[in-house]
Design an enzyme around this catalytic site. Structure first.
Site, PDB file in Angstrom:
ATOM      1  N   SER A   1      91.637  44.267  39.666  1.00  0.00           N
ATOM      2  CA  SER A   1      93.071  44.584  39.735  1.00  0.00           C
ATOM      3  C   SER A   1      93.638  45.002  38.386  1.00  0.00           C
ATOM      4  O   SER A   1      93.203  44.524  37.331  1.00  0.00           O
ATOM      5  CB  SER A   1      93.855  43.378  40.260  1.00  0.00           C
ATOM      6  OG  SER A   1      93.494  43.072  41.587  1.00  0.00           O
TER       7      SER A   1
ATOM      8  N   GLU B   1      82.473  38.294  48.540  1.00  0.00           N
ATOM      9  CA  GLU B   1      83.679  37.567  48.148  1.00  0.00           C
ATOM     10  C   GLU B   1      84.473  37.081  49.352  1.00  0.00           C
ATOM     11  O   GLU B   1      85.113  36.020  49.298  1.00  0.00           O
ATOM     12  CB  GLU B   1      84.560  38.468  47.279  1.00  0.00           C
ATOM     13  CG  GLU B   1      85.823  37.776  46.784  1.00  0.00           C
ATOM     14  CD  GLU B   1      86.681  38.664  45.899  1.00  0.00           C
ATOM     15  OE1 GLU B   1      87.791  38.238  45.566  1.00  0.00           O
ATOM     16  OE2 GLU B   1      86.238  39.772  45.545  1.00  0.00           O
TER      17      GLU B   1
END
Length: 387
Positions: free
Chosen positions: A136, A252
């Site tokens: 991010s 994940e």
């Protein structure tokens, strides 16, 4: 991807040889967690304890799926499922080794060079190398394809400029795997993206922790100011970063960590319900509602684990686990708060209230981390031909 995604998810069971591992990890955790309060155990996801992680590595519970030549046990993805399930049930502090064990290791096994495997995997398995996620950015959170951080060629290496945000325990990790642009512009979207390993102690790296609602500092923003990277910092092929990061997200999003975050709180509440004072018809119904949703999500996660075990990359199936799991994780503190605070007797267990307080503050983040609900549902809808 076709609409056969759902039909490809078949019920399966954890193999007996992997289920047998549960006895060993439970024995280890009973001893390791006996002095931890419920409120501390509720911090399992964000609990950083390097000594605990090294003890896990010493006992062979980290990197358990890695081949033996890289310090692992050569076990299947089901073995790791059992270990992670028990770690979260006990509320163990997993943050130090969490990302490296879960996704960095498999990423390097699939795309890394032999040098990278030899350098990092044995240390991950020993709990001595901690990795953060560098995906991010301030203007590219869920929209990862819009990343602007750049790695430019510099002789036989790279020069890195840019910024990452929301990196968990970036101030305590040794390395970060960063998704960066190595060609083109952010308008090129998926093209020109690559993944690189960055030593967080390198000159030009600045890490700033970010306080959350609980007062903890586990999120970080990381700045790269003309950071020199060697040629072997590149993971996989240049320009193939998008394909690699999507494969990484399957690891994940698919495991027990996507629906057991609030398990310590749930267990504390169940202990209260087992007392004469705690048990009410309303609480029993609420408990049944939660369990009836946890059971099928766990079964779904095990079915996705089978796909990982045979080498598939179940990206959409993992998104299903994450979306459904997040919903139940956020439902649990709300249901428990409704039960406890609707009672006339204000004398409630302090340990239970402490776990509830912490979990209620962190629960809104569950549907943001690892991919927002809107992004996940968009992926699922596209795979089913609905958009």
């Amino acid at each position: 991807m076709s609409g056969n995604v759902l039909s490809s998810i078949l019920p399966t069971a954890i193999p007996a040889e992997d289920e047998a591992l549960r006895k060993d990890i439970r024995a280890f955790l009973l001893n390791a967690s006996k002095a931890m309060s419920p409120e501390r155990r509720a911090r399992s996801w964000s609990g950083f304890d390097a000594e605990f992680s090294r003890a896990l590595g010493k006992h062979g519970f980290l990197g358990i799926t890695f081949p033996k030549q890289y310090g692992g046990q050569g076990r299947s993805a089901f073995a790791r499922f059992v270990v992670v399930e028990e770690l979260l049930n006990f509320g163990s502090p997993v943050a130090a080794h969490w990302i490296a064990d879960r996704q960095t290791g498999p990423l390097l096994l699939k795309y890394g060079t032999e040098t990278q495997k030899q350098r990092y995997l044995p240390r991950i398995a020993l709990g001595e190398a901690f990795f953060g996620i560098g995906m991010s950015e301030p203007n590219a959170g869920s929209d990862l394809a819009g990343v602007r951080t750049r790695a430019e060629r510099d002789g036989d290496g790279w020069r890195l400029q840019g910024q990452k945000i929301w990196t968990t325990h970036g101030h305590r990790c040794h390395y970060i795997v960063a998704l960066v642009r190595t060609s083109g512009t952010h308008g090129d979207r998926h093209k020109g993206l690559s993944q690189v390993i960055v030593d967080l102690a390198a000159p030009g790296v600045t890490v700033r922790p970010i306080a959350d609602l609980t007062g903890d500092f586990h999120f970080c923003e990381i700045f790269f100011d003309d950071v020199r990277l060697e040629a072997d910092a590149l993971i996989g092929e240049e320009g193939h970063g998008w394909e690699q990061v999507v494969a990484e997200l399957a690891f994940e999003r698919s495991g027990p960590e996507r629906f057991y975050t609030t398990m310590v709180l749930f267990d504390e509440w169940l202990a209260f319900l087992r007392t004469h004072k705690g048990r009410t018809p309303q609480s029993v119904r609420a408990c049944g509602k939660i369990i009836s949703q946890l059971a099928p999500i766990r079964a779904l996660s095990i079915a996705v684990t089978e796909k990982l075990a045979i080498g598939e990359s179940p990206v959409v199936e993992a998104a299903l686990v994450k979306d459904l799991g997040t919903a139940i994780e956020q439902m649990i503190p709300v249901a428990i708060a409704d039960d406890l605070y609707s009672r006339e007797d204000p004398d409630l267990p302090l340990a239970l209230l402490g776990a509830l307080h912490y979990t209620s503050l962190t629960a809104p983040s569950y549907s943001l981390r690892g991919g927002t609900r809107d992004i996940l549902r968009g992926m699922i809808a596209r795979s089913l031909g609905l958009r």
